[in-house]
Structure formats: structure tokens, C-alpha cells
Write a protein that holds these residues in place. Structure first.
Motif, PDB file in Angstrom:
ATOM      1  N   ALA A   1      47.480  34.528  51.520  1.00 50.43           N
ATOM      2  CA  ALA A   1      46.325  34.340  52.399  1.00 50.43           C
ATOM      3  C   ALA A   1      45.032  34.733  51.702  1.00 50.43           C
ATOM      4  O   ALA A   1      43.957  34.265  52.065  1.00 50.43           O
ATOM      5  N   GLU A   2      45.133  35.607  50.685  1.00 51.70           N
ATOM      6  CA  GLU A   2      43.943  36.099  49.991  1.00 51.70           C
ATOM      7  C   GLU A   2      43.864  35.644  48.541  1.00 51.70           C
ATOM      8  O   GLU A   2      42.774  35.673  47.958  1.00 51.70           O
ATOM      9  N   ALA A   3      44.977  35.243  47.951  1.00 50.06           N
ATOM     10  CA  ALA A   3      45.009  34.976  46.517  1.00 50.06           C
ATOM     11  C   ALA A   3      45.435  33.543  46.211  1.00 50.06           C
ATOM     12  O   ALA A   3      46.284  32.979  46.904  1.00 50.06           O
ATOM     13  N   THR A   4      44.841  32.967  45.175  1.00 45.18           N
ATOM     14  CA  THR A   4      45.307  31.689  44.646  1.00 45.18           C
ATOM     15  C   THR A   4      46.403  31.955  43.616  1.00 45.18           C
ATOM     16  O   THR A   4      46.616  33.103  43.191  1.00 45.18           O
ATOM     17  N   ILE A   5      47.084  30.913  43.214  1.00 45.45           N
ATOM     18  CA  ILE A   5      48.118  31.079  42.183  1.00 45.45           C
ATOM     19  C   ILE A   5      47.495  31.580  40.883  1.00 45.45           C
ATOM     20  O   ILE A   5      48.062  32.431  40.191  1.00 45.45           O
ATOM     21  N   LEU A   6      46.302  31.094  40.538  1.00 47.40           N
ATOM     22  CA  LEU A   6      45.623  31.571  39.333  1.00 47.40           C
ATOM     23  C   LEU A   6      45.272  33.054  39.448  1.00 47.40           C
ATOM     24  O   LEU A   6      45.353  33.797  38.459  1.00 47.40           O
ATOM     25  N   ASP A   7      44.875  33.496  40.642  1.00 52.00           N
ATOM     26  CA  ASP A   7      44.611  34.924  40.852  1.00 52.00           C
ATOM     27  C   ASP A   7      45.863  35.746  40.561  1.00 52.00           C
ATOM     28  O   ASP A   7      45.793  36.812  39.933  1.00 52.00           O
ATOM     29  N   ILE A   8      46.999  35.249  41.017  1.00 49.53           N
ATOM     30  CA  ILE A   8      48.252  35.983  40.835  1.00 49.53           C
ATOM     31  C   ILE A   8      48.633  36.046  39.360  1.00 49.53           C
ATOM     32  O   ILE A   8      49.098  37.074  38.858  1.00 49.53           O
ATOM     33  N   TYR A   9      48.419  34.941  38.635  1.00 47.24           N
ATOM     34  CA  TYR A   9      48.720  34.928  37.207  1.00 47.24           C
ATOM     35  C   TYR A   9      47.832  35.894  36.431  1.00 47.24           C
ATOM     36  O   TYR A   9      48.245  36.475  35.430  1.00 47.24           O
ATOM     37  N   ALA A  10      46.606  36.064  36.883  1.00 47.43           N
ATOM     38  CA  ALA A  10      45.641  36.863  36.120  1.00 47.43           C
ATOM     39  C   ALA A  10      45.693  38.347  36.453  1.00 47.43           C
ATOM     40  O   ALA A  10      44.968  39.145  35.843  1.00 47.43           O
ATOM     41  N   THR A  11      46.546  38.737  37.416  1.00 46.08           N
ATOM     42  CA  THR A  11      46.583  40.129  37.852  1.00 46.08           C
ATOM     43  C   THR A  11      48.029  40.600  37.951  1.00 46.08           C
ATOM     44  O   THR A  11      48.971  39.865  37.643  1.00 46.08           O
ATOM     45  N   ASN A  12      48.195  41.855  38.416  1.00 46.64           N
ATOM     46  CA  ASN A  12      49.529  42.433  38.546  1.00 46.64           C
ATOM     47  C   ASN A  12      49.742  42.989  39.954  1.00 46.64           C
ATOM     48  O   ASN A  12      48.892  42.856  40.822  1.00 46.64           O
ATOM     49  N   GLU A  13      50.879  43.646  40.142  1.00 47.20           N
ATOM     50  CA  GLU A  13      51.309  44.021  41.484  1.00 47.20           C
ATOM     51  C   GLU A  13      50.343  44.971  42.194  1.00 47.20           C
ATOM     52  O   GLU A  13      50.201  44.910  43.417  1.00 47.20           O
ATOM     53  N   GLY A  14      49.676  45.847  41.438  1.00 44.78           N
ATOM     54  CA  GLY A  14      48.722  46.743  42.080  1.00 44.78           C
ATOM     55  C   GLY A  14      47.615  45.981  42.780  1.00 44.78           C
ATOM     56  O   GLY A  14      47.255  46.281  43.928  1.00 44.78           O
ATOM     57  N   TYR A  15      47.068  44.973  42.109  1.00 46.31           N
ATOM     58  CA  TYR A  15      46.017  44.149  42.693  1.00 46.31           C
ATOM     59  C   TYR A  15      46.559  43.310  43.840  1.00 46.31           C
ATOM     60  O   TYR A  15      45.881  43.133  44.860  1.00 46.31           O
ATOM     61  N   TRP A  16      47.794  42.816  43.700  1.00 50.14           N
ATOM     62  CA  TRP A  16      48.403  42.028  44.781  1.00 50.14           C
ATOM     63  C   TRP A  16      48.494  42.861  46.055  1.00 50.14           C
ATOM     64  O   TRP A  16      48.215  42.362  47.151  1.00 50.14           O
ATOM     65  N   ASN A  17      48.887  44.125  45.910  1.00 50.98           N
ATOM     66  CA  ASN A  17      49.021  44.978  47.082  1.00 50.98           C
ATOM     67  C   ASN A  17      47.671  45.221  47.759  1.00 50.98           C
ATOM     68  O   ASN A  17      47.584  45.280  48.991  1.00 50.98           O
ATOM     69  N   LEU A  18      46.622  45.363  46.954  1.00 48.17           N
ATOM     70  CA  LEU A  18      45.289  45.544  47.537  1.00 48.17           C
ATOM     71  C   LEU A  18      44.857  44.291  48.293  1.00 48.17           C
ATOM     72  O   LEU A  18      44.261  44.375  49.378  1.00 48.17           O
ATOM     73  N   LEU A  19      45.138  43.125  47.728  1.00 46.17           N
ATOM     74  CA  LEU A  19      44.811  41.876  48.420  1.00 46.17           C
ATOM     75  C   LEU A  19      45.601  41.748  49.720  1.00 46.17           C
ATOM     76  O   LEU A  19      45.054  41.352  50.761  1.00 46.17           O
ATOM     77  N   ALA A  20      46.889  42.083  49.653  1.00 41.85           N
ATOM     78  CA  ALA A  20      47.724  41.978  50.852  1.00 41.85           C
ATOM     79  C   ALA A  20      47.272  42.971  51.928  1.00 41.85           C
ATOM     80  O   ALA A  20      47.308  42.661  53.122  1.00 41.85           O
ATOM     81  N   ALA A  21      46.844  44.162  51.505  1.00 43.65           N
ATOM     82  CA  ALA A  21      46.328  45.141  52.463  1.00 43.65           C
ATOM     83  C   ALA A  21      45.063  44.619  53.141  1.00 43.65           C
ATOM     84  O   ALA A  21      44.859  44.814  54.341  1.00 43.65           O
ATOM     85  N   SER A  22      44.211  43.939  52.363  1.00 45.85           N
ATOM     86  CA  SER A  22      43.009  43.327  52.939  1.00 45.85           C
ATOM     87  C   SER A  22      43.387  42.240  53.938  1.00 45.85           C
ATOM     88  O   SER A  22      42.799  42.134  55.021  1.00 45.85           O
ATOM     89  N   ALA A  23      44.394  41.429  53.590  1.00 46.26           N
ATOM     90  CA  ALA A  23      44.858  40.379  54.502  1.00 46.26           C
ATOM     91  C   ALA A  23      45.427  40.978  55.779  1.00 46.26           C
ATOM     92  O   ALA A  23      45.256  40.413  56.878  1.00 46.26           O
ATOM     93  N   GLN A  24      46.106  42.112  55.660  1.00 46.88           N
ATOM     94  CA  GLN A  24      46.651  42.781  56.836  1.00 46.88           C
ATOM     95  C   GLN A  24      45.543  43.170  57.808  1.00 46.88           C
ATOM     96  O   GLN A  24      45.615  42.900  59.012  1.00 46.88           O
ATOM     97  N   ARG A  25      44.519  43.827  57.293  1.00 42.76           N
ATOM     98  CA  ARG A  25      43.422  44.264  58.157  1.00 42.76           C
ATOM     99  C   ARG A  25      42.725  43.059  58.798  1.00 42.76           C
ATOM    100  O   ARG A  25      42.415  43.072  59.986  1.00 42.76           O
ATOM    101  N   ASN A  26      42.487  42.021  57.999  1.00 41.46           N
ATOM    102  CA  ASN A  26      41.817  40.829  58.536  1.00 41.46           C
ATOM    103  C   ASN A  26      42.642  40.175  59.642  1.00 41.46           C
ATOM    104  O   ASN A  26      42.098  39.717  60.651  1.00 41.46           O
ATOM    105  N   ALA A  27      43.961  40.118  59.433  1.00 40.18           N
ATOM    106  CA  ALA A  27      44.832  39.516  60.453  1.00 40.18           C
ATOM    107  C   ALA A  27      44.795  40.327  61.746  1.00 40.18           C
ATOM    108  O   ALA A  27      44.731  39.771  62.847  1.00 40.18           O
TER     109      ALA A  27
END
Length: 222
Positions: free
Chosen positions: A114-140
Motif C-alpha cells: 500500500a505504501e511501496a512500489t516494487i522498485l522501492d522494495i528492491y532498493a531497501t531492506n526489511e527495516g524500511y519495509w516495516n516502517l512503511l507498513a507501520a505508516s500504512a497501518q496508521r493511515n488505514a
């Protein structure tokens, strides 16, 4: 706006109310309040009982709104009616005539995507993914969703963090990694990653993004 919808309050997993204060200031809690964790806006406090006064309630079935109080005990809506006698120590919220609806449920959700594109995922790691998912949680949650079924992705830790009150968000029912065939809907690999080496998983497979399964034996194994 007077008719602001307060859906996030009505059926959150636990009744958590942010309290604004600085870290060095004493916090005045109603009896029964428990600080769950601290964040930028002050501590989040859990109450066994929360009563919302004077809301215009939509129950999901009837077309007309009813002015009533709503009592949440634990994680359940226990009573709806006028002038509810709340238990001792209940935290009271004055809805002031705003509209209150049941929490919404999203049956097909992707907290990370909901927050990241596939390119975003390729360019980052799990720590950043968790921060994005936490942001998506709050927004939802602030869009009114109090439960989501995550259809694929690395969301088990996000579900745990939400249940423990470390982050704000709806309840998460995670499905885990998607199972996809080569070139399928969830095959995010680059051309240089194909064909796969049978004895080595792709980094996205080891990080719970997806599993590639070509043929019945591979599907059974996954």
C-alpha cells in the motif's frame, strides 16, 4: 466538521487513547488507565472501559442515525443506548454529535505494498519495509478500518507490533508469503534472477514476500 466520523474509536482491538504530554511531565490517568507505550504525541493509554457520549450512531443496518452513548469494554462493544451508566474508572469521550460507525474491514489488504512500489522494495531492506507498513497501518486506521486481512507479504511482525500497542493500526490477519509460479502475479524477480537455482531461495522468498512454486510438487512443498 460536525459530522466527522469516529469509526476508529468504536471497535479498535484495544481501547487506546493518546494523551499529549512531554516525557518529564506527570500524566494524570483516570482510574484503570494503563500506559501501553510512548510515542511522539505522548503515551498511549489503555482503559478497560471507554464510553463515548452523545454520538449519532450508524449501526450498519438501519438507515437512520440514533443519538446514543456507546460503551466499549475490553475489545468489545458491550452496550449502545441513551445515558449509559459506565463502570467506575471508564474513560469518557464526548462525541458532541459527531457520527459514529462500526469499524470497517478490508478483506484484501497489502500493508507493505500500500505504501511501496516494487522498485522501492528492491532498493531497501526489511527495516524500511516495516516502517512503511507501520505508516500504512496508521493511515488505514484513520480511514476507519479496524480489521484487515493481509493477502500477501511480510506482515507477521507488524501484526504482533499492532497487537502489543507498539504501533497504531487495525487488527491484522496475515496470510504470509504469496505462492506464485514463474512470471506469475507475485513474481517480482528481475530477468537476471531467472531461471532460479533450485537449491537457493531468492532474497524476497527468505524475507516472506513470496514463494515461487512451479508445478504440483513445488506447491505442495510450499
Amino acid at each position: 466538521m460536525r459530522n466527522t466520523i469516529l469509526s476508529i474509536i468504536l471497535s479498535t482491538a484495544i481501547a487506546v487513547v493518546p494523551v499529549g504530554a512531554f516525557a518529564h511531565e506527570p500524566i494524570a490517568l483516570a482510574p484503570g488507565g494503563e500506559i501501553v507505550h510512548g510515542h511522539t504525541y505522548g503515551p498511549a493509554v489503555r482503559y478497560d472501559n471507554v464510553v463515548i457520549r452523545g454520538a449519532r450512531v450508524f449501526n450498519g443496518c438501519d438507515p437512520d442515525l440514533v443519538t446514543a452513548d456507546v460503551l466499549i469494554s475490553g475489545n468489545l462493544i458491550s452496550r449502545i443506548g441513551p445515558d449509559i451508566d459506565a463502570p467506575d474508572g471508564a474513560h469518557e469521550i464526548n462525541a458532541d454529535g459527531r457520527t459514529l460507525i462500526p469499524g470497517l474491514i478490508d478483506a484484501h489488504w497489502h500493508g507493505l505494498y500500500a505504501e511501496a512500489t516494487i522498485l522501492d522494495i528492491y532498493a531497501t531492506n526489511e527495516g524500511y519495509w516495516n516502517l512503511l507498513a507501520a505508516s500504512a497501518q496508521r493511515n488505514a486506521l484513520y480511514r476507519g478500518f479496524t480489521t484487515v486481512r493481509d493477502a500477501a507479504g511480510p506482515m507477521f511482525d507488524i501484526a504482533t507490533a499492532t497487537d502489543k500497542g507498539l504501533i497504531e493500526g487495525p487488527r491484522v490477519f496475515p496470510s504470509g508469503p504469496a505462492i506464485s509460479q514463474t512470471s506469475g502475479h507475485m513474481d517480482f524477480r528481475l530477468t537476471r534472477d531467472v531461471p532460479a537455482t533450485p537449491d537457493k531461495l531468492h532474497s524476497f522468498e527468505t524475507s516472506d514476500q513470496f514463494y515461487i512454486a512451479d508445478g504440483v510438487p513445488e506447491v505442495i512443498k510450499r
